[in-house]
Design a protein around this motif. Structure first.
Motif, PDB file in Angstrom:
ATOM      1  N   LEU A  77       0.834  -1.210   0.000  1.00  0.00           N
ATOM      2  CA  LEU A  77       0.000   0.000   0.000  1.00  0.00           C
ATOM      3  C   LEU A  77       0.865   1.256   0.000  1.00  0.00           C
ATOM      4  O   LEU A  77       0.564   2.213  -0.719  1.00  0.00           O
ATOM      5  N   ALA A  78       1.948   1.251   0.769  1.00  0.00           N
ATOM      6  CA  ALA A  78       2.845   2.412   0.795  1.00  0.00           C
ATOM      7  C   ALA A  78       3.422   2.669  -0.592  1.00  0.00           C
ATOM      8  O   ALA A  78       3.502   3.829  -1.032  1.00  0.00           O
ATOM      9  N   ALA A  79       3.798   1.604  -1.290  1.00  0.00           N
ATOM     10  CA  ALA A  79       4.335   1.756  -2.647  1.00  0.00           C
ATOM     11  C   ALA A  79       3.266   2.323  -3.587  1.00  0.00           C
ATOM     12  O   ALA A  79       3.563   3.182  -4.427  1.00  0.00           O
ATOM     13  N   LEU A  80       2.035   1.859  -3.439  1.00  0.00           N
ATOM     14  CA  LEU A  80       0.933   2.392  -4.258  1.00  0.00           C
ATOM     15  C   LEU A  80       0.705   3.876  -3.970  1.00  0.00           C
ATOM     16  O   LEU A  80       0.567   4.673  -4.890  1.00  0.00           O
ATOM     17  N   TYR A  81       0.662   4.228  -2.688  1.00  0.00           N
ATOM     18  CA  TYR A  81       0.447   5.631  -2.322  1.00  0.00           C
ATOM     19  C   TYR A  81       1.584   6.507  -2.867  1.00  0.00           C
ATOM     20  O   TYR A  81       1.332   7.624  -3.334  1.00  0.00           O
TER      21      TYR A  81
END
Length: 124
Positions: A77-81
């Motif tokens: 999720l951090a990579a997506l954000y």
């Protein structure tokens, strides 16, 4: 300051939300702001587009700050954000609404996934 029942209602509504409901609201707002920013860019109202994109970035940064990195999904999720934020910056610099139109459905899909997870959690 005068008493405003609507403001009080909104405040009470937020205070009684579950974490899942709050997460869905944040995603809803991100989608709304991105859609507005894409429209503002097309209309060449860059000041309003910038404001909407900054709001979206604040939401994404907040979502990143709430991640619990002891779970693998948090890294994803951090990579997506980070990707979403990078696209927002590019769109803002180049005044390119198509970049926003590419990520908006992805954020909407995340919203739908979290809404479904929240519903499932409530049934257990």
């Amino acid at each position: 300051m005068a008493f405003n029942p609507y403001t009080k209602y909104k405040e009470q509504s937020v205070m009684t939300m579950t974490q899942g409901e709050m997460l869905v609201k944040l995603y809803d707002e991100a989608v709304k702001q991105l859609s507005g920013a894409a429209l503002y860019i097309k209309e060449k109202d860059y000041a309003k587009a910038n404001v909407a994109l900054q709001k979206t970035q604040r939401i994404l940064n907040y979502l990143t700050s709430t991640l619990n990195f002891k779970y693998d999904i948090s890294n994803n999720l951090a990579a997506l954000y980070d990707f979403f934020n990078a696209q927002i910056v590019k769109a803002n610099i180049h005044k390119d609404a198509t970049l926003l139109e590419e990520i908006t459905p992805m954020i909407a899909e995340l919203r739908d996934t979290f809404a479904q997870a929240d519903r499932l959690a409530k049934t257990k």
